[in-house]
Write a protein that holds these residues in place. Structure first.
Motif, mmCIF file in Angstrom:
data_model
loop_
_atom_site.group_PDB
_atom_site.id
_atom_site.type_symbol
_atom_site.label_atom_id
_atom_site.label_comp_id
_atom_site.label_asym_id
_atom_site.label_seq_id
_atom_site.Cartn_x
_atom_site.Cartn_y
_atom_site.Cartn_z
ATOM 1 N N LEU A 81 1.914 18.984 -8.765
ATOM 2 C CA LEU A 81 0.936 17.908 -8.657
ATOM 3 C C LEU A 81 0.781 17.382 -7.223
ATOM 4 O O LEU A 81 -0.041 16.491 -6.998
ATOM 5 N N GLN A 82 1.544 17.915 -6.296
ATOM 6 C CA GLN A 82 1.503 17.402 -4.931
ATOM 7 C C GLN A 82 0.095 17.401 -4.323
ATOM 8 O O GLN A 82 -0.333 16.392 -3.749
ATOM 9 N N PRO A 83 -0.661 18.496 -4.431
ATOM 10 C CA PRO A 83 -2.025 18.468 -3.863
ATOM 11 C C PRO A 83 -2.932 17.448 -4.542
ATOM 12 O O PRO A 83 -3.746 16.801 -3.884
ATOM 13 N N ILE A 84 -2.770 17.319 -5.866
ATOM 14 C CA ILE A 84 -3.595 16.360 -6.604
ATOM 15 C C ILE A 84 -3.239 14.932 -6.207
ATOM 16 O O ILE A 84 -4.119 14.101 -5.958
ATOM 17 N N MET A 85 -1.936 14.641 -6.109
ATOM 18 C CA MET A 85 -1.505 13.288 -5.742
ATOM 19 C C MET A 85 -1.903 12.951 -4.305
ATOM 20 O O MET A 85 -2.144 11.782 -3.988
ATOM 21 N N TRP A 86 -1.969 13.947 -3.444
ATOM 22 C CA TRP A 86 -2.421 13.710 -2.060
ATOM 23 C C TRP A 86 -3.849 13.157 -2.084
ATOM 24 O O TRP A 86 -4.177 12.245 -1.325
ATOM 25 N N VAL A 87 -4.677 13.717 -2.965
ATOM 26 C CA VAL A 87 -6.055 13.241 -3.087
ATOM 27 C C VAL A 87 -6.086 11.887 -3.774
ATOM 28 O O VAL A 87 -6.774 10.954 -3.331
ATOM 29 N N VAL A 88 -5.331 11.738 -4.865
ATOM 30 C CA VAL A 88 -5.336 10.494 -5.650
ATOM 31 C C VAL A 88 -4.942 9.301 -4.795
ATOM 32 O O VAL A 88 -5.616 8.266 -4.804
ATOM 33 N N GLU A 89 -3.840 9.426 -4.032
ATOM 34 C CA GLU A 89 -3.346 8.272 -3.276
ATOM 35 C C GLU A 89 -4.245 7.909 -2.098
ATOM 36 O O GLU A 89 -4.102 6.829 -1.523
ATOM 37 N N ARG A 90 -5.169 8.774 -1.747
ATOM 38 C CA ARG A 90 -6.146 8.465 -0.699
ATOM 39 C C ARG A 90 -7.494 8.056 -1.276
ATOM 40 O O ARG A 90 -8.419 7.752 -0.521
ATOM 41 N N THR A 91 -7.577 8.073 -2.599
ATOM 42 C CA THR A 91 -8.833 7.726 -3.279
ATOM 43 C C THR A 91 -8.763 6.365 -3.956
ATOM 44 O O THR A 91 -9.635 5.517 -3.747
ATOM 45 N N ILE A 92 -7.738 6.146 -4.775
ATOM 46 C CA ILE A 92 -7.608 4.879 -5.498
ATOM 47 C C ILE A 92 -6.311 4.174 -5.112
ATOM 48 O O ILE A 92 -5.387 4.788 -4.567
ATOM 49 N N SER A 93 -6.242 2.899 -5.426
ATOM 50 C CA SER A 93 -5.014 2.144 -5.191
ATOM 51 C C SER A 93 -3.953 2.580 -6.192
ATOM 52 O O SER A 93 -4.229 2.699 -7.395
ATOM 53 N N THR A 94 -2.749 2.797 -5.724
ATOM 54 C CA THR A 94 -1.618 3.184 -6.560
ATOM 55 C C THR A 94 -0.498 2.159 -6.385
ATOM 56 O O THR A 94 -0.516 1.367 -5.431
ATOM 57 N N PRO A 95 0.492 2.167 -7.264
ATOM 58 C CA PRO A 95 1.622 1.258 -7.059
ATOM 59 C C PRO A 95 2.285 1.433 -5.692
ATOM 60 O O PRO A 95 2.589 0.447 -5.027
ATOM 61 N N ALA A 96 2.488 2.665 -5.253
ATOM 62 C CA ALA A 96 3.169 2.882 -3.970
ATOM 63 C C ALA A 96 2.405 2.250 -2.812
ATOM 64 O O ALA A 96 2.999 1.586 -1.947
ATOM 65 N N THR A 97 1.097 2.445 -2.771
ATOM 66 C CA THR A 97 0.333 1.893 -1.647
ATOM 67 C C THR A 97 0.122 0.393 -1.789
ATOM 68 O O THR A 97 0.166 -0.340 -0.796
ATOM 69 N N HIS A 98 -0.075 -0.098 -3.015
ATOM 70 C CA HIS A 98 -0.364 -1.528 -3.153
ATOM 71 C C HIS A 98 0.904 -2.377 -3.108
ATOM 72 O O HIS A 98 0.881 -3.501 -2.595
ATOM 73 N N TRP A 99 2.005 -1.873 -3.635
ATOM 74 C CA TRP A 99 3.254 -2.629 -3.527
ATOM 75 C C TRP A 99 3.623 -2.822 -2.057
ATOM 76 O O TRP A 99 4.173 -3.863 -1.691
ATOM 77 N N ALA A 100 3.317 -1.821 -1.232
ATOM 78 C CA ALA A 100 3.614 -1.940 0.198
ATOM 79 C C ALA A 100 2.879 -3.134 0.802
ATOM 80 O O ALA A 100 3.380 -3.791 1.722
ATOM 81 N N HIS A 101 1.692 -3.414 0.290
ATOM 82 C CA HIS A 101 0.904 -4.558 0.776
ATOM 83 C C HIS A 101 1.556 -5.885 0.409
ATOM 84 O O HIS A 101 1.351 -6.891 1.092
ATOM 85 N N HIS A 102 2.339 -5.908 -0.664
ATOM 86 C CA HIS A 102 3.013 -7.130 -1.114
ATOM 87 C C HIS A 102 4.432 -7.249 -0.554
ATOM 88 O O HIS A 102 5.139 -8.202 -0.899
ATOM 89 N N ALA A 103 4.841 -6.320 0.278
ATOM 90 C CA ALA A 103 6.231 -6.260 0.727
ATOM 91 C C ALA A 103 6.664 -7.512 1.482
ATOM 92 O O ALA A 103 5.881 -8.138 2.192
ATOM 93 N N LEU A 104 7.943 -7.854 1.330
ATOM 94 C CA LEU A 104 8.517 -8.982 2.056
ATOM 95 C C LEU A 104 8.620 -8.678 3.545
ATOM 96 O O LEU A 104 8.531 -9.576 4.375
ATOM 97 N N THR A 105 8.820 -7.405 3.870
ATOM 98 C CA THR A 105 9.030 -7.033 5.266
ATOM 99 C C THR A 105 8.366 -5.698 5.586
ATOM 100 O O THR A 105 8.191 -4.853 4.708
ATOM 101 N N ASN A 106 8.023 -5.522 6.844
ATOM 102 C CA ASN A 106 7.541 -4.234 7.344
ATOM 103 C C ASN A 106 8.657 -3.447 8.018
ATOM 104 O O ASN A 106 8.454 -2.302 8.441
ATOM 105 N N ASP A 107 9.827 -4.050 8.161
ATOM 106 C CA ASP A 107 10.887 -3.472 8.968
ATOM 107 C C ASP A 107 11.448 -2.166 8.420
ATOM 108 O O ASP A 107 12.056 -1.393 9.158
ATOM 109 N N ASP A 108 11.258 -1.919 7.119
ATOM 110 C CA ASP A 108 11.816 -0.697 6.527
ATOM 111 C C ASP A 108 10.870 0.487 6.614
ATOM 112 O O ASP A 108 11.187 1.580 6.141
ATOM 113 N N GLY A 109 9.689 0.300 7.197
ATOM 114 C CA GLY A 109 8.733 1.398 7.305
ATOM 115 C C GLY A 109 7.907 1.606 6.054
ATOM 116 O O GLY A 109 7.003 2.439 6.041
ATOM 117 N N VAL A 110 8.207 0.868 4.989
ATOM 118 C CA VAL A 110 7.472 0.974 3.728
ATOM 119 C C VAL A 110 6.423 -0.125 3.629
ATOM 120 O O VAL A 110 5.272 0.111 3.287
#
Length: 295
Positions: free
Chosen positions: A186-215
């Protein structure tokens, strides 16, 4: 799609994601363990006010304005192909919400959006956790009302179901994308998905307490339905990882803001030290390296 079917699908989505939060035990360990009565009041009352007041005012208000200013245009776009109508909604509703969200991370509008980031957990409960005026002033809601006036109401009923599914999934305590990243096929499909719609991984990063961990990336990943806007406008940060903690650094230092101040600012204002919920108050600036998620 009929309004009855639309509402049935929305309720089913909410119940489905809630069930996944519960059965995965994420609700008990991540949400219930961190949520307070203050959080519950804010989230419940904001959801009710959005459904009962802000959204009807925006949709009916825009309809009234269109009836007054351009009555002859009612239904003028009714013959537009569905795919073209979806494209119009993606620009007029979703892209404008991206920019509304983005400018809400500036000092001027941050008090109207701060409540969304003050939760110490990710959950579908957080999805519509915002200041009352944040939604009442949201351009996308008013633009949706204009497009419905122009005859795109049937397309909107389907469009909004898909959008709600994505944003509920992006906030859900159960990260639906996490197991999919581990499947090599599913790697190629997920590469497209995560650049198309909001996912938990990308949106949780927006709510993060800190940027210091690179996430964490609270200065980006603003997309709602489409994450593509972040890719297009240079605010995307993709790691396929999840922040260790979410929330606001100043709340941890000085205590949570009262639900009424978060919901009704500027009508209600905080008395807390270092609060953004007072006109002219200086926003808390953490020391270097503290990584607070401030606007």
């Amino acid at each position: 799609m009929s309004p009855l079917l639309q509402n049935s699908l929305i309720v089913t989505l909410i119940l489905g994601f809630a069930l996944m939060e519960y059965t995965s035990r994420r609700y008990r360990t991540k949400v219930a363990a961190n949520a307070s009565a203050n959080d519950t009041k804010l989230e419940l009352l904001m959801f009710l006010s959005l459904v009962a007041i802000a959204q009807p005012v925006a949709l009916l208000g825009s309809n009234a304005l269109c009836t007054w200013l351009m009555p002859a245009q009612r239904g003028a776009w009714e013959g537009l192909p569905w795919w073209a109508a979806v494209g119009v909604f993606l620009v007029a509703d979703d892209m404008t919400q991206y920019w509304w969200h983005r400018i809400s991370h500036t000092p001027l509008l941050w008090p109207l959006h701060r409540a969304h980031h003050s939760a110490k957990y990710m959950s579908i409960r957080v999805t519509y956790r915002n200041n009352f005026f944040y939604y009442l002033l949201m351009p996308g809601l008013w633009m949706a009302g204009v497009l419905i006036f122009l005859g795109l109401g049937k397309v909107y009923t389907g469009y909004i179901v898909v959008k709600i599914a994505v944003i509920l999934g992006a906030h859900c305590a159960w990260a639906w994308d996490e197991p999919l990243y581990r499947i090599k096929a599913l790697q190629p499909i997920m590469w497209v998905v995560e650049r198309t719609i909001s996912t938990p991984a990308t949106h949780w990063a927006h709510h993060a307490l800190t940027n210091d961990d690179g996430v964490g990336h609270y200065k980006g990943n603003f997309g709602n339905l489409l994450f593509f806007w972040d890719v297009l406008f240079g605010s995307a940060h993709i790691t396929r990882r999840y922040p260790a903690a979410v929330g606001l650094h100043d709340d941890r230092l000085f205590g949570d803001e009262h639900w009424a101040d978060q919901m009704f600012y500027p009508l209600a204002q905080s008395t807390r030290e270092h609060s953004a919920l007072r006109p002219g108050a200086r926003q808390y600036e953490p020391p270097a390296g503290a990584g607070a998620s401030q606007a």
